[in-house]
Write a protein that holds these residues in place. Structure first.
Motif, PDB file in Angstrom:
ATOM      1  N   GLN A 284       0.813  -1.213   0.000  1.00  0.00           N
ATOM      2  CA  GLN A 284       0.000   0.000   0.000  1.00  0.00           C
ATOM      3  C   GLN A 284       0.848   1.264   0.000  1.00  0.00           C
ATOM      4  OE1 GLN A 284      -3.418  -0.292   2.516  1.00  0.00           O
ATOM      5  NE2 GLN A 284      -3.628   1.928   2.741  1.00  0.00           N
ATOM      6  N   PHE A 285       2.085   1.183   0.493  1.00  0.00           N
ATOM      7  CA  PHE A 285       2.980   2.340   0.525  1.00  0.00           C
ATOM      8  C   PHE A 285       3.932   2.368  -0.675  1.00  0.00           C
ATOM      9  CE2 PHE A 285       2.921   2.778   5.459  1.00  0.00           C
ATOM     10  CZ  PHE A 285       1.590   3.181   5.381  1.00  0.00           C
ATOM     11  N   SER A 286       3.937   1.320  -1.476  1.00  0.00           N
ATOM     12  CA  SER A 286       4.865   1.230  -2.606  1.00  0.00           C
ATOM     13  C   SER A 286       4.215   1.861  -3.832  1.00  0.00           C
ATOM     14  CB  SER A 286       5.237  -0.232  -2.882  1.00  0.00           C
ATOM     15  OG  SER A 286       5.863  -0.804  -1.746  1.00  0.00           O
ATOM     16  N   VAL A 287       4.774   2.976  -4.273  1.00  0.00           N
ATOM     17  CA  VAL A 287       4.189   3.752  -5.362  1.00  0.00           C
ATOM     18  C   VAL A 287       4.990   3.521  -6.644  1.00  0.00           C
ATOM     19  CG1 VAL A 287       3.542   6.049  -6.167  1.00  0.00           C
ATOM     20  CG2 VAL A 287       3.409   5.480  -3.722  1.00  0.00           C
ATOM     21  N   GLY A 288       4.291   3.177  -7.735  1.00  0.00           N
ATOM     22  CA  GLY A 288       4.974   2.948  -8.999  1.00  0.00           C
ATOM     23  C   GLY A 288       5.948   1.796  -8.899  1.00  0.00           C
ATOM     24  N   ASN A 289       7.186   2.044  -9.354  1.00  0.00           N
ATOM     25  CA  ASN A 289       8.221   1.011  -9.304  1.00  0.00           C
ATOM     26  C   ASN A 289       8.977   1.007  -7.979  1.00  0.00           C
ATOM     27  OD1 ASN A 289       7.733   0.026 -11.905  1.00  0.00           O
ATOM     28  ND2 ASN A 289       9.000   1.633 -12.831  1.00  0.00           N
ATOM     29  N   ASN A 290       8.671   1.954  -7.110  1.00  0.00           N
ATOM     30  CA  ASN A 290       9.357   2.007  -5.825  1.00  0.00           C
ATOM     31  C   ASN A 290       8.843   0.913  -4.889  1.00  0.00           C
ATOM     32  OD1 ASN A 290      10.664   4.193  -6.845  1.00  0.00           O
ATOM     33  ND2 ASN A 290       9.668   5.714  -5.528  1.00  0.00           N
ATOM     34  N   SER A 291       9.695   0.484  -4.002  1.00  0.00           N
ATOM     35  CA  SER A 291       9.329  -0.537  -3.035  1.00  0.00           C
ATOM     36  C   SER A 291       9.559  -0.011  -1.623  1.00  0.00           C
ATOM     37  CB  SER A 291      10.161  -1.812  -3.249  1.00  0.00           C
ATOM     38  OG  SER A 291       9.788  -2.821  -2.327  1.00  0.00           O
ATOM     39  N   TYR A 292       8.462   0.065  -0.866  1.00  0.00           N
ATOM     40  CA  TYR A 292       8.545   0.517   0.520  1.00  0.00           C
ATOM     41  C   TYR A 292       8.694  -0.711   1.407  1.00  0.00           C
ATOM     42  CZ  TYR A 292       7.346   3.023   4.793  1.00  0.00           C
ATOM     43  OH  TYR A 292       7.372   3.577   6.048  1.00  0.00           O
ATOM     44  N   GLU A 293       9.802  -0.805   2.142  1.00  0.00           N
ATOM     45  CA  GLU A 293      10.120  -2.054   2.831  1.00  0.00           C
ATOM     46  C   GLU A 293      10.463  -1.841   4.306  1.00  0.00           C
ATOM     47  OE1 GLU A 293      12.825  -4.558   0.685  1.00  0.00           O
ATOM     48  OE2 GLU A 293      11.993  -4.005  -1.262  1.00  0.00           O
ATOM     49  N   ILE A 294       9.823  -2.645   5.142  1.00  0.00           N
ATOM     50  CA  ILE A 294      10.163  -2.697   6.571  1.00  0.00           C
ATOM     51  C   ILE A 294      11.364  -3.610   6.737  1.00  0.00           C
ATOM     52  CG2 ILE A 294       9.413  -3.491   8.834  1.00  0.00           C
ATOM     53  CD1 ILE A 294       6.599  -2.709   8.115  1.00  0.00           C
ATOM     54  N   ARG A 295      12.410  -3.090   7.367  1.00  0.00           N
ATOM     55  CA  ARG A 295      13.624  -3.882   7.601  1.00  0.00           C
ATOM     56  C   ARG A 295      13.472  -4.606   8.936  1.00  0.00           C
ATOM     57  NH1 ARG A 295      16.088  -3.566   2.638  1.00  0.00           N
ATOM     58  NH2 ARG A 295      16.651  -1.428   2.087  1.00  0.00           N
ATOM     59  N   ARG A 296      12.777  -5.714   8.903  1.00  0.00           N
ATOM     60  CA  ARG A 296      12.457  -6.436  10.139  1.00  0.00           C
ATOM     61  C   ARG A 296      13.601  -7.352  10.529  1.00  0.00           C
ATOM     62  NH1 ARG A 296       9.324 -11.584  10.831  1.00  0.00           N
ATOM     63  NH2 ARG A 296       8.646 -11.641  13.009  1.00  0.00           N
ATOM     64  N   GLY A 297      14.129  -7.135  11.718  1.00  0.00           N
ATOM     65  CA  GLY A 297      15.181  -7.993  12.249  1.00  0.00           C
ATOM     66  C   GLY A 297      15.002  -8.154  13.745  1.00  0.00           C
ATOM     67  N   GLU A 298      15.239  -9.368  14.247  1.00  0.00           N
ATOM     68  CA  GLU A 298      15.072  -9.608  15.675  1.00  0.00           C
ATOM     69  C   GLU A 298      16.066 -10.640  16.185  1.00  0.00           C
ATOM     70  OE1 GLU A 298      10.881 -10.377  15.162  1.00  0.00           O
ATOM     71  OE2 GLU A 298      11.188 -12.527  15.532  1.00  0.00           O
ATOM     72  N   LEU A 299      16.423 -10.487  17.425  1.00  0.00           N
ATOM     73  CA  LEU A 299      17.320 -11.405  18.122  1.00  0.00           C
ATOM     74  C   LEU A 299      16.479 -12.258  19.053  1.00  0.00           C
ATOM     75  CD1 LEU A 299      20.176 -12.352  19.032  1.00  0.00           C
ATOM     76  CD2 LEU A 299      20.135 -10.460  20.687  1.00  0.00           C
ATOM     77  N   ARG A 300      16.702 -13.590  19.000  1.00  0.00           N
ATOM     78  CA  ARG A 300      15.895 -14.501  19.787  1.00  0.00           C
ATOM     79  C   ARG A 300      16.756 -15.401  20.684  1.00  0.00           C
ATOM     80  NH1 ARG A 300      10.594 -16.925  16.928  1.00  0.00           N
ATOM     81  NH2 ARG A 300       9.553 -14.963  16.445  1.00  0.00           N
ATOM     82  N   PRO A 301      17.098 -14.958  21.882  1.00  0.00           N
ATOM     83  CA  PRO A 301      17.683 -15.890  22.858  1.00  0.00           C
ATOM     84  C   PRO A 301      16.630 -16.939  23.223  1.00  0.00           C
ATOM     85  CG  PRO A 301      17.946 -13.590  23.541  1.00  0.00           C
ATOM     86  CD  PRO A 301      16.984 -13.592  22.413  1.00  0.00           C
ATOM     87  N   ARG A 302      17.045 -18.212  23.364  1.00  0.00           N
ATOM     88  CA  ARG A 302      16.018 -19.228  23.520  1.00  0.00           C
ATOM     89  C   ARG A 302      16.547 -20.532  24.073  1.00  0.00           C
ATOM     90  NH1 ARG A 302      15.205 -20.442  17.049  1.00  0.00           N
ATOM     91  NH2 ARG A 302      17.036 -21.730  16.744  1.00  0.00           N
ATOM     92  N   LEU A 303      15.603 -21.362  24.503  1.00  0.00           N
ATOM     93  CA  LEU A 303      15.818 -22.768  24.819  1.00  0.00           C
ATOM     94  C   LEU A 303      14.970 -23.580  23.849  1.00  0.00           C
ATOM     95  CD1 LEU A 303      15.518 -22.744  28.718  1.00  0.00           C
ATOM     96  CD2 LEU A 303      17.630 -22.926  27.395  1.00  0.00           C
ATOM     97  N   GLU A 304      15.505 -24.701  23.378  1.00  0.00           N
ATOM     98  CA  GLU A 304      14.729 -25.557  22.484  1.00  0.00           C
ATOM     99  C   GLU A 304      14.928 -27.018  22.878  1.00  0.00           C
ATOM    100  OE1 GLU A 304      14.352 -26.845  17.761  1.00  0.00           O
ATOM    101  OE2 GLU A 304      15.271 -24.928  18.314  1.00  0.00           O
ATOM    102  N   TYR A 305      13.821 -27.678  23.155  1.00  0.00           N
ATOM    103  CA  TYR A 305      13.842 -29.097  23.501  1.00  0.00           C
ATOM    104  C   TYR A 305      13.366 -29.897  22.302  1.00  0.00           C
ATOM    105  CZ  TYR A 305      12.693 -33.507  25.810  1.00  0.00           C
ATOM    106  OH  TYR A 305      12.610 -34.833  26.153  1.00  0.00           O
ATOM    107  N   GLN A 306      14.140 -30.918  21.908  1.00  0.00           N
ATOM    108  CA  GLN A 306      13.791 -31.784  20.787  1.00  0.00           C
ATOM    109  C   GLN A 306      13.700 -33.226  21.281  1.00  0.00           C
ATOM    110  OE1 GLN A 306      16.341 -31.283  17.352  1.00  0.00           O
ATOM    111  NE2 GLN A 306      16.513 -29.064  17.656  1.00  0.00           N
ATOM    112  N   LYS A 307      12.667 -33.925  20.826  1.00  0.00           N
ATOM    113  CA  LYS A 307      12.466 -35.308  21.280  1.00  0.00           C
ATOM    114  C   LYS A 307      11.859 -36.143  20.158  1.00  0.00           C
ATOM    115  CE  LYS A 307      10.257 -38.221  24.789  1.00  0.00           C
ATOM    116  NZ  LYS A 307      11.499 -38.996  24.986  1.00  0.00           N
TER     117      LYS A 307
END
Length: 369
Positions: A284-307
């Motif tokens: 909706q914000f990208s006009v014509g050939n332009n591309s409006y882009e959210i630079r989404r980045g996140e850090l995820r400290p975590r625990l993961e259990y696999q079984k």
């Protein structure tokens, strides 16, 4: 002596069946067979194996559900027109014009990693991956000329469709290369896939050494969107398993780094972090050939259990803390990317901020050990 008798018998057989090919015994020099042995001394070239012992199983197919707990969202006042490949004009002190309470963030994630070629000197795996990030945002407040981004996210959410190819190329019994290339189409698109002309690509190459069945390390370089912006980063791989096969590491820095504890051959615990992100086009914000882009980045400290559940089917449960690295935005003139990196001075078009949040992920996978 036994070889001479065997060869003599074969010669007699050939004499009876194929007279034209037979030779007179007096013309045969049997002494030339005296040094023959029944052992094949042909040297077979051996290649490095793709993994080491004790590592978490490789997932061929996986389906999971990701959910973040509530947090606050703050969006800056203005979005500026594109300015070529140099970034925009909003500084870090840009006033907040839109706020909201994000009660839900998450959705379904599907990943695949299918072997196409699996040989001792080449392994090629390919996969289609999909990640849905839906939002439920309430208490949206606009001050002045708010952008309406919170409403767009609430109504449309964000989607990521990815195609990844990985090549494992051993060059000796210890040394090997890993090459990985991927294409991402990310944005607020629906089934019409409108942002197809803004596909972003990533590439990584690692040279590595499998020191033993318990250890391997590698160094490389990656072109990546892991933290939202286009970036070029060094890559360090370090995987190790202790002699008793209880403790270990699974590190591909900076993308992810985990310690590992193996309870048994059928269950393990990972503890560490992962960087997650991509550049998402807002249609909706990208006009014509332009591309409006959210630079989404996140850090995820975590625990993961696999079984292991049964046979090749495993479950995995994650719990961690999602830390907002960036949710800022750029408008790309003609949809052309530019490089900001970690230290670029180009300013963003929007300075957005998300509160940090606890998150959970639960999934099931079809694996190979």
């Amino acid at each position: 002596m036994k070889i001479k008798l065997l060869l003599a018998s074969i010669a007699l057989l050939l004499t009876g069946l194929f007279p034209l090919l037979a030779q007179d015994d007096d013309d045969e020099d049997w002494d030339i067979y005296g040094d023959l042995e029944l052992v094949d001394d042909t040297k077979v070239k051996r290649f490095a194996k793709p993994t080491i012992v004790g590592m978490s199983p490789t997932r061929f197919l996986s389906l999971s559900y990701d959910r973040q707990l509530p947090y606050n969202m703050n969006l800056s006042a203005t979005r500026f027109p594109a300015s070529g490949n140099s970034g925009w004009g909003v500084d870090e002190d840009a006033p907040v014009s839109e706020t909201g309470r994000v009660n839900f963030t998450g959705g379904i994630r599907f990943n695949s990693n299918i072997p196409v070629i699996s040989k001792s000197n080449l392994v090629w795996q390919t996969g289609i991956n999909y990640m849905r990030t839906g939002y439920s945002i309430t208490d949206i407040e606009n001050q002045g000329n708010g952008t309406g981004l919170a409403t767009i996210l609430d109504e449309r959410g964000l989607n990521n469709l990815n195609w990844t190819n990985t090549f494992f190329v051993p060059i000796s019994e210890q040394n090997f290369f890993i090459f990985q290339g991927s294409f991402d189409m990310s944005g607020d698109y629906g089934w019409n896939l409108q942002p197809f002309n803004t596909v972003r690509w990533s590439l990584a190459a690692v040279y590595a050494k499998r020191v033993s069945e318990n250890k391997r390390w590698g160094l490389g370089l990656a072109r990546t969107y892991r933290v939202g912006n286009l970036n070029y980063v060094p890559v360090v791989m370090y995987d190790v398993t202790s002699a008793d096969r209880k403790w270990g590491t699974e590190i591909l820095f900076p993308a992810r780094a985990h310690g590992r504890y193996n309870f048994s051959k059928t269950s393990l615990l990972l503890f560490g972090y992962e960087l997650e992100g991509q550049s998402y086009r807002i249609d909706q914000f990208s006009v014509g050939n332009n591309s409006y882009e959210i630079r989404r980045g996140e850090l995820r400290p975590r625990l993961e259990y696999q079984k292991q559940l049964s046979g090749p089917f495993w479950m995995n449960v994650q719990a961690g803390y999602r830390i907002d690295y960036t949710f800022n935005a750029d408008e790309l003139e003609g949809s052309r990317e530019f490089f900001r990196g970690f230290f670029g001075q180009q300013q963003y078009g929007m300075i957005n901020n998300l509160g940090n949040a606890v998150y959970f992920n639960i999934g099931i996978s079809f694996v190979t050990l």
